[in-house]
Design an enzyme around this catalytic site. Structure first.
Site, mmCIF file in Angstrom:
data_model
loop_
_atom_site.group_PDB
_atom_site.id
_atom_site.type_symbol
_atom_site.label_atom_id
_atom_site.label_comp_id
_atom_site.label_asym_id
_atom_site.label_seq_id
_atom_site.Cartn_x
_atom_site.Cartn_y
_atom_site.Cartn_z
ATOM 1 C CD GLU A 84 -3.147 -0.955 2.080
ATOM 2 O OE1 GLU A 84 -2.956 -0.316 3.131
ATOM 3 O OE2 GLU A 84 -4.239 -1.502 1.831
ATOM 4 C CD GLU A 120 -4.078 -6.131 2.595
ATOM 5 O OE1 GLU A 120 -4.820 -5.458 3.333
ATOM 6 O OE2 GLU A 120 -2.843 -5.988 2.549
HETATM 7 C C1 GAL Z 1 -4.473 -2.795 4.844
HETATM 8 C C2 GAL Z 1 -3.036 -3.225 4.976
HETATM 9 C C3 GAL Z 1 -2.897 -4.465 5.813
HETATM 10 C C4 GAL Z 1 -3.716 -4.367 7.064
HETATM 11 C C5 GAL Z 1 -5.141 -4.093 6.687
HETATM 12 C C6 GAL Z 1 -6.078 -4.009 7.860
HETATM 13 O O1 GAL Z 1 -4.583 -1.447 4.552
HETATM 14 O O2 GAL Z 1 -2.463 -3.459 3.725
HETATM 15 O O3 GAL Z 1 -1.550 -4.656 6.132
HETATM 16 O O4 GAL Z 1 -3.215 -3.333 7.853
HETATM 17 O O5 GAL Z 1 -5.217 -2.883 6.002
HETATM 18 O O6 GAL Z 1 -7.413 -3.840 7.438
#
Ligand code: GAL
Length: 662
Positions: free
Chosen positions: A142, A311
């Site tokens: 990110e 994710e």
């Molecule tokens: C994302 C990040 C992850 C984790 C996640 C939590 O933004 O890439 O590492 O922190 O959020 O929701």
């Protein structure tokens, strides 16, 4: 089309890994993303490497028939490195360093950090270059998260000066391009340029815009460093990155050439709380807003290319203001919705709720005691329902321009001007009608799109005008929204009235504009009906164009608000105001009809249709069931003609043939 999960074996005793990995395979997962944030575990002391744990985890993943996706660990350098080289830290605008103890605090322009990045990325990629279980890499994590695209350290100041010199050649050209006679802001030479630190009044808008561009380019270069090293180790690997939702400061398109495909991180119940104005509904707090999620899928998809959700929210999450449990089935709904928008893979974040650190209040597919949570059951239910599909074939392009976002952010001219919400007025109207939309930059090839919607091309130069003119001349149907063509690419007002270089094409000029707070009555007539608009009114002065809508309230009453210019077989519709939902719907329906694009009748709010490879997905983001009326011979691949709360159906039918059964 497949599922996966993000796994941090280093957070758990190694005796547990076999069970974890077996349970992933049982659920039908195929990809396991690992090693993100693990630099200190890989290199506990400078030059002392420990890869045994990662070797073992990758081997287990392979033994269970899955593939590993590895991440370069550069978002979290170890303490020893930062102690040795405090210059790798970013700085805030007031010079305060961004400290170790969290993540994403290192500078994209730091020569030291670039060297360190090269060293660790080379080491990890060479280690796994011949490993058959590694499918590809995610570069870093990110970029720009936690407001870190823009840094104000000395390395950035030096790099900014070089960037400007390369762009303008001599300082007079810079002074001219920015308009530095205003408030005596001329620079005597490039050495005198510094970063936009704290000032009593606002900064020069042209200086800020170039600084934002420079900061963006710094991320592009930093990402290229990763991509080149990964490919040098094994050019069969894919290289991707996990971008964020509605993310304003990084132009995702500008990294696309260095990546095989883009990925993004989707957290629907968080985004409705922290990305858009207004209060979310209770259904949105349970499942998110399908168009907010869909817009990001469509940004990261790109024309006819896949994307991954790297994710996917697995349950309740820690970072939004509130953490409601997602509705039953939401984790399955999100995966199908992503596939409908063109995803090839959806990876849940994370495998198991973590017992330590900043994210203890973030769910995983499994609870911290190892037992399955709702997300695991949803993932296991989804995996057998997925099948291979051709890419999305979208008839409409929506032009999304990060530089116009930055420039309107610098001079919004109203506290209510919100680039994304204005864009969403048009995007949502298209999606309500089940139309697939490629959300592309203004530089994209527009051949083949029946219609193009450009909500706000605020910065417009001659080159863009030429390309849009060609598009319309070849029979394309173009809609230009509010504030288009106000400025040139240097962020100066055009001398000709808006839409500047697009005025001849549009057959109209904006004679005056106003921004209006909510206490004003804001109504506009269009095609015999009266509609609401909000925040912005451009009063149109058509020449070649025909007036199709007029303001019906306030100072603007009777002034043209919508104009239509026929150009051969093509057309340009210019909209002066920010349309309310109903007006956006009417404008979009007329555009689609003119362009011959089939579209559906809107279903209830929160229920969306999407077509891919001969199938239509009906995704229900509400807590109420919806009944469908589909052609008698249409077969369902998933679900049936009643789509329950937070549920999905996939039917072999055209989108315009799927209706609500009332
Ligand atoms: C994302 C990040 C992850 C984790 C996640 C939590 O933004 O890439 O590492 O922190 O959020 O929701």
């Amino acid at each position: 089309m497949t599922l996966g999960v993000c796994y941090f074996p280093e957070h758990w005793p190694s005796e547990r890994w076999e069970t974890d990995v077996a349970q992933m395979a049982d659920a039908g997962l195929e990809y396991v993303r690992m090693a993100e944030f693990s630099w200190a575990r890989i290199e506990p002391e400078r030059g002392e490497f420990d890869f045994d744990w990662l070797d073992e985890a990758i081997e287990l993943v392979g033994d269970h028939g899955m593939q590993a996706v590895l991440c370069t660990p550069t978002a979290t350098p170890p303490k020893w490195l930062v102690d040795e080289h405090p210059d790798v830290r970013q700085a805030d605008a007031d010079g305060t360093p961004r400290e170790w103890g969290s993540r994403r605090f290192t500078c994209f322009n730091s020569p030291t950090y670039r060297e360190e990045t090269e060293r660790i990325v080379r080491k990890v990629t060479e280690r796994y270059a011949d490993n058959p279980h590694v499918a590809g890499w995610q570069a870093d994590n990110e970029y720009g998260c936690h407001r870190t695209v823009r840094c104000y350290c000395d390395d950035c100041a030096a790099a900014f000066r070089e960037w400007l010199e390369a762009k303008y050649g001599d300082v007079d050209a810079l002074n001219e391009a920015w308009g530095n006679t205003f408030w005596s802001q001329q620079y005597p030479d490039f050495e005198a340029v510094d970063l936009p630190g704290p000032t009593p009044a606002e900064h020069h808008p042209s200086r800020l815009l170039d600084y934002y561009r420079f900061a963006n380019d710094s991320v592009v270069e930093y990402n290229r460093l990763h991509a080149d090293l990964i490919r040098a180790a094994n050019d069969e690997w894919f290289v991707t990155h996990n971008f964020m939702g509605d993310f304003p400061t990084l132009d995702a398109y500008s990294l696309a050439d260095d990546l095989d495909f883009l990925g993004w991180d989707s957290y629907p119940t968080g985004f409705v709380q922290d990305r858009q104005p207004g209060d979310p509904t209770t259904d949105e707090l349970r499942a998110g807003d399908p168009d907010e999620i869909g817009l990001n899928h469509d940004i990261y998809r790109g024309p006819a290319t896949p994307f991954w959700v790297l994710e996917q929210q697995p349950g309740d999450v820690n970072w939004p203001p509130h953490a409601p449990q997602p509705g039953d089935g939401a984790m399955r709904l999100w995966a199908h919705h992503a596939v409908a928008h063109g995803a090839d893979a959806v990876l849940y974040f994370r495998w198991r709720r973590c017992r330590q650190g900043q994210e203890q209040y973030h769910a995983g597919l499994r609870k911290q005691d190892g037992s399955p949570d709702k997300g695991y059951r949803d993932a296991a239910a989804t995996a057998p329902e997925l099948f291979d599909l051709d890419p999305v074939d979208a008839p409409v392009a929506l032009l999304h321009d990060y530089e116009s976002l930055w420039a309107t952010d610098i001079q919004p001219h109203s506290p209510d001007w919100h680039y994304w919400s204005h864009l969403r007025a048009y995007y949502d109207a298209l999606r309500e009608r089940g139309v697939q939309v490629d959300v592309v930059p203004p530089s994209a090839d527009l051949d083949g799109y029946a219609a193009v919607v450009a909500p706000t091309l605020y910065l417009a130069g001659e080159a863009l005008a030429g390309r849009l003119t060609d598009y319309v001349a070849s029979g394309g149907h173009l809609l230009l929204g509010a504030r288009t063509g106000e400025k040139d690419p240097y962020n100066q007002l055009h001398e000709t009235l808006a839409p500047g270089p697009l005025a001849d094409l549009a057959g109209v000029r904006v004679s005056r504009h106003e921004s209006l707070p909510a206490q004003f009555d804001t109504r506009v007539g269009y095609d015999g009906e009266t509609y609401d608009y909000q925040t912005w009114a451009g009063w149109l002065d058509p020449d070649a164009a025909e007036t199709r809508g007029r303001y019906r309230s306030g100072e603007a009453a009777e002034e043209p608000a919508v104009a239509h210019n026929r150009v051969g077989e093509g057309s340009v519709t210019t909209v002066g105001c920010w349309p309310g939902e109903d007006l956006a719907g009417a404008l979009v329906a007329d555009l689609l009809d003119a362009a011959g694009v089939d579209h559906a009748d809107p279903l209830p709010d929160g229920v969306r249709l999407a077509h891919r490879d001969g199938y239509t997905w009906v995704t229900n983001f509400t807590s109420e069931p919806v009944s469908l009326d589909v052609p008698g011979d249409a077969s369902f691949l998933v679900g049936g003609d009643t789509v329950d709360a937070f549920d999905v159906a996939v039917v072999e039918a055209a989108v315009e043939d799927v209706r609500e059964d009332i």
